[in-house]
Design a protein around this motif. Structure first.
Motif, mmCIF file in Angstrom:
data_model
loop_
_atom_site.group_PDB
_atom_site.id
_atom_site.type_symbol
_atom_site.label_atom_id
_atom_site.label_comp_id
_atom_site.label_asym_id
_atom_site.label_seq_id
_atom_site.Cartn_x
_atom_site.Cartn_y
_atom_site.Cartn_z
ATOM 1 N N LEU A 205 -6.588 -1.008 0.552
ATOM 2 C CA LEU A 205 -7.812 -1.341 1.272
ATOM 3 C C LEU A 205 -8.102 -2.826 1.126
ATOM 4 C CD1 LEU A 205 -11.134 0.675 1.012
ATOM 5 C CD2 LEU A 205 -11.140 -1.791 0.752
ATOM 6 N N GLY A 206 -8.409 -3.476 2.242
ATOM 7 C CA GLY A 206 -8.835 -4.865 2.197
ATOM 8 C C GLY A 206 -9.906 -5.126 3.236
ATOM 9 N N TRP A 207 -11.128 -5.423 2.780
ATOM 10 C CA TRP A 207 -12.192 -5.838 3.689
ATOM 11 C C TRP A 207 -12.212 -7.359 3.668
ATOM 12 C CZ3 TRP A 207 -15.946 -1.900 1.067
ATOM 13 C CH2 TRP A 207 -15.627 -0.609 1.538
ATOM 14 N N LEU A 208 -11.831 -7.948 4.793
ATOM 15 C CA LEU A 208 -11.625 -9.383 4.877
ATOM 16 C C LEU A 208 -12.750 -10.090 5.626
ATOM 17 C CD1 LEU A 208 -7.836 -9.362 5.784
ATOM 18 C CD2 LEU A 208 -8.802 -10.461 3.762
ATOM 19 N N SER A 209 -13.080 -11.282 5.152
ATOM 20 C CA SER A 209 -13.970 -12.181 5.887
ATOM 21 C C SER A 209 -13.118 -13.278 6.509
ATOM 22 C CB SER A 209 -15.000 -12.793 4.946
ATOM 23 O OG SER A 209 -15.702 -13.840 5.591
ATOM 24 N N LEU A 320 -0.030 -0.026 3.926
ATOM 25 C CA LEU A 320 0.946 0.878 3.339
ATOM 26 C C LEU A 320 1.337 0.366 1.953
ATOM 27 C CD1 LEU A 320 3.201 1.389 6.480
ATOM 28 C CD2 LEU A 320 1.494 2.987 5.576
ATOM 29 N N PRO A 321 1.796 1.255 1.072
ATOM 30 C CA PRO A 321 2.153 0.826 -0.290
ATOM 31 C C PRO A 321 3.098 -0.371 -0.296
ATOM 32 C CG PRO A 321 2.155 3.214 -0.171
ATOM 33 C CD PRO A 321 1.932 2.715 1.234
ATOM 34 N N GLY A 322 2.714 -1.397 -1.078
ATOM 35 C CA GLY A 322 3.548 -2.568 -1.264
ATOM 36 C C GLY A 322 3.488 -3.591 -0.151
ATOM 37 N N GLN A 323 2.555 -3.460 0.804
ATOM 38 C CA GLN A 323 2.579 -4.345 1.964
ATOM 39 C C GLN A 323 1.342 -5.234 2.095
ATOM 40 O OE1 GLN A 323 4.126 -3.171 5.635
ATOM 41 N NE2 GLN A 323 5.548 -1.660 4.817
ATOM 42 N N ASP A 324 0.562 -5.373 1.050
ATOM 43 C CA ASP A 324 -0.653 -6.190 1.126
ATOM 44 C C ASP A 324 -0.356 -7.627 1.549
ATOM 45 O OD1 ASP A 324 -1.865 -3.945 0.203
ATOM 46 O OD2 ASP A 324 -2.998 -4.924 -1.389
ATOM 47 N N GLU A 325 0.599 -8.272 0.889
ATOM 48 C CA GLU A 325 0.885 -9.675 1.184
ATOM 49 C C GLU A 325 1.466 -9.837 2.583
ATOM 50 O OE1 GLU A 325 -0.063 -12.243 -0.615
ATOM 51 O OE2 GLU A 325 -1.017 -10.770 -1.924
ATOM 52 N N LEU A 326 2.320 -8.901 2.975
ATOM 53 C CA LEU A 326 2.904 -8.946 4.319
ATOM 54 C C LEU A 326 1.808 -8.869 5.371
ATOM 55 C CD1 LEU A 326 5.985 -6.978 5.594
ATOM 56 C CD2 LEU A 326 3.829 -6.803 6.822
ATOM 57 N N VAL A 327 0.852 -7.960 5.171
ATOM 58 C CA VAL A 327 -0.229 -7.789 6.140
ATOM 59 C C VAL A 327 -1.088 -9.039 6.212
ATOM 60 C CG1 VAL A 327 -2.360 -6.513 6.611
ATOM 61 C CG2 VAL A 327 -0.267 -5.275 6.019
ATOM 62 N N HIS A 346 -11.084 -5.613 -2.201
ATOM 63 C CA HIS A 346 -9.644 -5.425 -2.142
ATOM 64 C C HIS A 346 -9.257 -4.368 -3.179
ATOM 65 C CE1 HIS A 346 -5.351 -7.269 -2.613
ATOM 66 N NE2 HIS A 346 -5.367 -6.332 -1.698
ATOM 67 N N ASP A 347 -8.477 -3.383 -2.760
ATOM 68 C CA ASP A 347 -8.050 -2.362 -3.710
ATOM 69 C C ASP A 347 -6.640 -1.893 -3.375
ATOM 70 O OD1 ASP A 347 -8.340 -0.776 -5.964
ATOM 71 O OD2 ASP A 347 -10.345 -0.102 -5.391
ATOM 72 N N LEU A 380 -3.433 9.554 2.471
ATOM 73 C CA LEU A 380 -4.799 9.360 2.940
ATOM 74 C C LEU A 380 -4.935 7.945 3.497
ATOM 75 C CD1 LEU A 380 -7.777 10.377 3.068
ATOM 76 C CD2 LEU A 380 -8.070 9.398 0.777
ATOM 77 N N SER A 381 -5.495 7.839 4.701
ATOM 78 C CA SER A 381 -5.666 6.512 5.290
ATOM 79 C C SER A 381 -6.841 5.762 4.666
ATOM 80 C CB SER A 381 -5.873 6.621 6.804
ATOM 81 O OG SER A 381 -7.013 7.410 7.109
ATOM 82 N N GLY A 382 -7.777 6.481 4.056
ATOM 83 C CA GLY A 382 -8.898 5.853 3.373
ATOM 84 C C GLY A 382 -8.590 5.661 1.900
ATOM 85 N N GLY A 383 -9.608 5.767 1.070
ATOM 86 C CA GLY A 383 -9.418 5.568 -0.363
ATOM 87 C C GLY A 383 -10.368 6.413 -1.168
ATOM 88 N N THR A 384 -10.069 6.587 -2.447
ATOM 89 C CA THR A 384 -10.911 7.348 -3.363
ATOM 90 C C THR A 384 -11.047 6.587 -4.679
ATOM 91 O OG1 THR A 384 -9.158 8.595 -4.525
ATOM 92 C CG2 THR A 384 -9.878 9.453 -2.368
ATOM 93 N N ASP A 385 -11.844 7.150 -5.573
ATOM 94 C CA ASP A 385 -12.005 6.543 -6.895
ATOM 95 C C ASP A 385 -10.737 6.618 -7.740
ATOM 96 O OD1 ASP A 385 -14.616 5.568 -6.734
ATOM 97 O OD2 ASP A 385 -15.502 7.506 -7.255
#
Length: 440
Positions: A205-209, A320-327, A346-347, A380-385
């Motif tokens: 998850l990444g909420w970007l400004s 997707l797993p492992g793709q934060d920097e690519l995105v 960011h999570d 899951l496309s969302g996230g949990t605790d």
């Protein structure tokens, strides 16, 4: 509120519906800006249910009104890793005028509990509490320690809930190796057969400004350095970008299972062919075939005839797993020059194999109550605790077991209008969860 303490030796099935209704009646709306009522009243009620059966729960606040409840049930095998069984007490807001019922009345109508949180996730909270109460009534001890946790603030990233507890009270999770929580274990009709979707992965998850800079000036002037124009172009390119199909191990295994049930092969060039076999569950699964980046907020200007010097947008990315920097790199490329990026929140992404003793125990508990069903892993496309708990090395799964009627559009219930859950699905879930917690 229902007087559960007066019910004596009530079983989980006897109590779960009433507890769920009670929880829904607490307005724990989380607006994400600290303006909501908080979780304190619901947490006190939760702690009371646990204290009624001889437990000593700890209720603590991370900020005024932002309350969490944790209690540990001691197991019979000190060598076994503890299992965290957790829920969250907050809910997303509900616009009363949009609903056909009062969203906080917890009305029981047509065999369903209606109200905000009935699905996300006070149903699972009620299952957990009712099963723990029955275990205490009967003197049933689990094999491993159970850490029962009800967190605040999941709907806004957990800064006042699970994330705060991990950062400040990690002693509560000593010895814990695994966890179960929401958005998994529910049934769906696939290929004419009932299949339970066990959540073994979550997207990141990444909420970007995004902020664009330009030359401020009078609205009547020619301006070739307009921050609004620059930002609008960037947002348009990001919103229009089609991320490629990429299958994780979990999603590939899920799709293979669907092919076995339906006889329809997955075609990455035309994923809709197989997705339509999933009915309403396609909403959940379709978003896990690729990264996503959706613009959600635009802010610029303060007067009609003033060109602002800055403009801001918010973009919700799920990776997707492992793709934060690519995105992030791709988004920078799409935005172009003159747009700065920063994370609001960011999570991590999570993925664990669909195997091992806990998975076998969850599958077995479902099979005992519904022998003809199949169980498939999904992302899951969302996230949990579980994201927060993973920072302690705790492996998390989504397992809130519900046997649902085929006609119920269950994915639409999450954050939706007229959210509701069948009462008999809660009773089924309580039976499954009881089997799991008393045997694993």
């Amino acid at each position: 509120m229902t007087d559960h303490a007066a019910q004596g030796q009530a079983t989980a099935e006897d109590e779960v519906v009433g507890i769920c209704q009670d929880l829904v009646r607490f307005d724990t709306s989380n607006f994400g800006d600290g303006s909501g009522p908080g979780e304190r009243a619901a947490a006190e009620y939760t702690a009371g249910l646990l204290a009624d059966v001889g437990l000593e729960p700890e209720l603590f606040e991370s900020a005024p009104g932002r309350a969490n409840v944790v209690v540990r049930l001691e197991g019979t095998d000190p060598s076994a890793g503890a299992l965290v069984v957790h829920g969250h007490l907050d809910v997303v807001p509900a616009q009363k005028e949009d609903w056909s019922v009062d969203p906080f009345a917890a009305e029981l109508k047509d065999g369903l509990i209606w109200g905000r949180g009935a699905v996300d996730m006070k149903d699972m909270d009620a299952m957990i509490l009712s099963v723990v109460r029955e275990m205490q009534h009967t003197g049933s001890r689990p094999r491993r320690d159970l850490v029962i946790a009800m967190f605040a603030d999941e709907e806004a990233g957990g800064a006042y809930g699970a994330r705060w507890a991990v950062d400040n009270r990690r002693d509560l999770f000593d010895g814990a190796t695994e966890a179960i929580s929401e958005v998994g274990g529910f049934s769906a009709q696939i290929g004419g057969k009932r299949a339970y979707l066990l959540q073994t992965a979550e997207k990141g998850l990444g909420w970007l400004s995004l902020k664009a800079q330009g030359r401020a000036g009078h609205g009547s002037q020619v301006n070739d350095d307009n921050a609004v124009t620059r930002l609008a172009r960037a947002v348009s390119r990001i919103g229009d970008y089609a991320w490629p199909i990429e299958l994780t191990d979990t999603t590939r295994r899920f799709l293979d299972g669907v092919t076995e049930l339906t006889g329809v092969e997955f075609d990455p060039e035309n994923p809709e062919i197989l997705l339509k076999e999933l009915g309403t569950v396609a909403r959940f699964v379709g978003a896990t075939l690729q990264n996503t980046s959706n613009p959600t907020v635009l802010k610029a200007g303060y007067k009609d005839n003033v060109i602002p010097g800055t403009a801001e947008a918010r973009v919700d990315t799920r990776t997707l797993p492992g793709q934060d920097e690519l995105v992030l790199a791709k988004l920078r490329e799409l935005a172009g020059d003159g747009v700065d990026f920063s994370y609001i929140h960011h999570d991590v992404s999570l993925e664990t194999p669909f195997e091992g003793p806990l998975v076998e125990a969850m599958v077995g508990a479902l099979a005992a109550e519904d022998p003809d069903a199949v169980v498939l892993p999904y992302t899951l496309s969302g996230g949990t605790d579980n994201k927060s708990l993973s920072r302690l090395g705790i492996t998390g799964y989504g397992f809130a077991p519900l046997r649902l009627p085929a006609e119920l559009d269950f994915p639409a219930m999450f954050h939706g209008v007229d959210e509701r859950v069948p009462a008999d699905s809660l009773q089924f879930g309580a039976r499954v969860l009881r089997r799991l917690l008393t045997t694993y």
